[in-house]
Design a protein around this motif. Structure first.
Motif, mmCIF file in Angstrom:
data_model
loop_
_atom_site.group_PDB
_atom_site.id
_atom_site.type_symbol
_atom_site.label_atom_id
_atom_site.label_comp_id
_atom_site.label_asym_id
_atom_site.label_seq_id
_atom_site.Cartn_x
_atom_site.Cartn_y
_atom_site.Cartn_z
ATOM 1 N N LEU A 70 0.649 -1.340 0.063
ATOM 2 C CA LEU A 70 0.114 -0.117 0.050
ATOM 3 C C LEU A 70 0.664 1.307 -0.028
ATOM 4 O O LEU A 70 0.632 2.094 -0.793
ATOM 5 C CB LEU A 70 -1.020 -0.094 1.181
ATOM 6 C CG LEU A 70 -1.907 0.965 1.226
ATOM 7 C CD1 LEU A 70 -2.834 1.102 0.102
ATOM 8 C CD2 LEU A 70 -2.654 1.213 2.542
ATOM 9 N N LYS A 71 1.944 1.369 0.976
ATOM 10 C CA LYS A 71 2.796 2.314 0.661
ATOM 11 C C LYS A 71 3.429 2.528 -0.341
ATOM 12 O O LYS A 71 3.669 3.664 -0.967
ATOM 13 C CB LYS A 71 3.735 1.833 1.756
ATOM 14 C CG LYS A 71 4.766 3.137 2.324
ATOM 15 C CD LYS A 71 5.462 2.767 3.340
ATOM 16 C CE LYS A 71 6.659 2.777 3.775
ATOM 17 N NZ LYS A 71 7.297 2.420 4.887
ATOM 18 N N GLU A 72 3.999 1.722 -1.127
ATOM 19 C CA GLU A 72 4.671 1.705 -2.479
ATOM 20 C C GLU A 72 3.501 2.261 -3.334
ATOM 21 O O GLU A 72 3.816 2.981 -4.444
ATOM 22 C CB GLU A 72 5.142 0.180 -3.067
ATOM 23 C CG GLU A 72 6.235 0.005 -2.114
ATOM 24 C CD GLU A 72 6.713 -1.408 -2.747
ATOM 25 O OE1 GLU A 72 6.138 -2.149 -3.456
ATOM 26 O OE2 GLU A 72 7.744 -2.012 -2.341
ATOM 27 N N ILE A 73 2.287 1.695 -3.300
ATOM 28 C CA ILE A 73 1.212 2.123 -4.336
ATOM 29 C C ILE A 73 0.805 3.521 -4.020
ATOM 30 O O ILE A 73 0.573 4.365 -5.138
ATOM 31 C CB ILE A 73 0.144 1.354 -4.268
ATOM 32 C CG1 ILE A 73 0.180 0.016 -4.765
ATOM 33 C CG2 ILE A 73 -1.157 1.907 -5.133
ATOM 34 C CD1 ILE A 73 -0.910 -1.118 -4.459
ATOM 35 N N ILE A 74 0.901 4.075 -2.952
ATOM 36 C CA ILE A 74 0.373 5.500 -2.621
ATOM 37 C C ILE A 74 1.605 6.373 -3.060
ATOM 38 O O ILE A 74 1.431 7.356 -3.844
ATOM 39 C CB ILE A 74 0.075 5.726 -0.965
ATOM 40 C CG1 ILE A 74 -1.023 5.054 -0.753
ATOM 41 C CG2 ILE A 74 0.349 7.019 -0.781
ATOM 42 C CD1 ILE A 74 -1.335 5.005 0.733
ATOM 43 N N PHE A 75 2.811 6.131 -2.978
ATOM 44 C CA PHE A 75 4.011 6.815 -3.171
ATOM 45 C C PHE A 75 4.172 6.868 -4.890
ATOM 46 O O PHE A 75 4.516 7.770 -5.287
ATOM 47 C CB PHE A 75 5.253 6.425 -2.646
ATOM 48 C CG PHE A 75 5.528 6.776 -1.340
ATOM 49 C CD1 PHE A 75 5.448 8.351 -1.022
ATOM 50 C CD2 PHE A 75 5.380 5.942 -0.112
ATOM 51 C CE1 PHE A 75 5.569 8.692 0.228
ATOM 52 C CE2 PHE A 75 5.529 6.762 1.240
ATOM 53 C CZ PHE A 75 5.547 7.941 1.323
ATOM 54 N N GLU A 76 3.818 5.603 -5.585
ATOM 55 C CA GLU A 76 4.095 5.705 -6.866
ATOM 56 C C GLU A 76 2.761 6.370 -7.922
ATOM 57 O O GLU A 76 3.115 7.179 -8.742
ATOM 58 C CB GLU A 76 4.279 4.223 -7.294
ATOM 59 C CG GLU A 76 5.648 3.562 -6.909
ATOM 60 C CD GLU A 76 5.628 2.045 -7.297
ATOM 61 O OE1 GLU A 76 4.840 1.643 -8.269
ATOM 62 O OE2 GLU A 76 6.594 1.480 -7.045
ATOM 63 N N LYS A 77 1.731 5.936 -7.191
ATOM 64 C CA LYS A 77 0.539 6.543 -8.062
ATOM 65 C C LYS A 77 -0.093 7.845 -7.660
ATOM 66 O O LYS A 77 -0.530 8.448 -8.624
ATOM 67 C CB LYS A 77 -0.918 5.507 -7.657
ATOM 68 C CG LYS A 77 -0.563 3.920 -7.992
ATOM 69 C CD LYS A 77 -0.327 3.981 -9.699
ATOM 70 C CE LYS A 77 -0.395 2.425 -10.017
ATOM 71 N NZ LYS A 77 -0.305 2.032 -11.235
ATOM 72 N N ILE A 78 0.188 8.187 -6.323
ATOM 73 C CA ILE A 78 -0.417 9.684 -6.014
ATOM 74 C C ILE A 78 0.840 10.473 -6.040
ATOM 75 O O ILE A 78 0.711 11.746 -6.713
ATOM 76 C CB ILE A 78 -1.120 9.370 -4.646
ATOM 77 C CG1 ILE A 78 -2.176 8.473 -4.552
ATOM 78 C CG2 ILE A 78 -1.339 10.993 -4.027
ATOM 79 C CD1 ILE A 78 -2.791 8.371 -3.389
ATOM 80 N N PHE A 79 1.802 10.256 -5.149
ATOM 81 C CA PHE A 79 2.934 11.227 -5.228
ATOM 82 C C PHE A 79 3.883 11.316 -6.298
ATOM 83 O O PHE A 79 4.459 12.191 -6.526
ATOM 84 C CB PHE A 79 3.746 11.168 -3.991
ATOM 85 C CG PHE A 79 2.946 11.295 -2.791
ATOM 86 C CD1 PHE A 79 2.368 12.587 -2.384
ATOM 87 C CD2 PHE A 79 2.834 10.290 -1.706
ATOM 88 C CE1 PHE A 79 1.734 12.890 -1.191
ATOM 89 C CE2 PHE A 79 2.263 10.692 -0.735
ATOM 90 C CZ PHE A 79 1.374 11.731 -0.110
ATOM 91 N N SER A 80 3.953 10.507 -6.976
ATOM 92 C CA SER A 80 5.005 10.363 -8.246
ATOM 93 C C SER A 80 4.491 11.267 -9.357
ATOM 94 O O SER A 80 5.126 11.942 -9.883
ATOM 95 C CB SER A 80 5.110 8.883 -8.512
ATOM 96 O OG SER A 80 5.918 8.998 -9.683
#
Length: 145
Positions: A130-140
């Motif tokens: 979830l952390k990876e998804i949040i950082f890759e999809k939202i913040f990236s």
């Protein structure tokens, strides 16, 4: 001077010197040790009173009555002994049953512990994903703008 006076003076002089010598002998003597006192007679020991004879616990009981009473007591004691033996065996059975239950419960606790650890691992893995998804999809995408 008269010869009688001279004789008296010499006699007094000689007697005084003899007295001094006798005192000197008395003072040079060692004193004798004191006399050991004679032991006093030991007192007579106090005698124990003669014990009274033990009374008969069952007065007036004949031999046949004693045998009958003792037989009944023996039977009662045998019955109590058999009751206690049966209680001991039932307690041993209960102990064995409880030990088996304890081992089963310990096994189930161990399996639950393993399941809980596996669940914690899965939850940690999901949080990492979830952390990876949040950082890759939202913040990236926002960072690239």
């Amino acid at each position: 001077m008269k010869p009688s006076q001279i004789f008296v003076i010499i006699t007094i002089f000689v007697s005084l010197s003899l007295i001094q010598i006798s005192f000197a002998f008395e003072t040079e003597q060692e004193p004798e040790p004191p006399q050991i006192p004679q032991p006093s007679p030991a007192p007579e020991p106090i005698r124990m009173p003669d014990p009274e004879p033990t009374p008969d616990p069952f007065p007036g009981e004949s031999d046949s009555e004693k045998v009958k009473r003792l037989t009944e007591e023996n039977n009662n004691l045998k019955q109590q002994n058999s009751n206690l033996q049966s209680q001991i065996s039932s307690l041993k059975n209960d102990k064995q049953r409880l030990q088996e239950e304890i081992s089963v419960l310990n096994n189930s606790i161990q399996s639950l512990r393993e399941i809980t650890l596996e669940q914690v691992r899965v939850i940690l893995e999901l949080t990492n994903q979830l952390k990876e998804i949040i950082f890759e999809k939202i913040f990236s995408p926002t960072i690239q703008l």
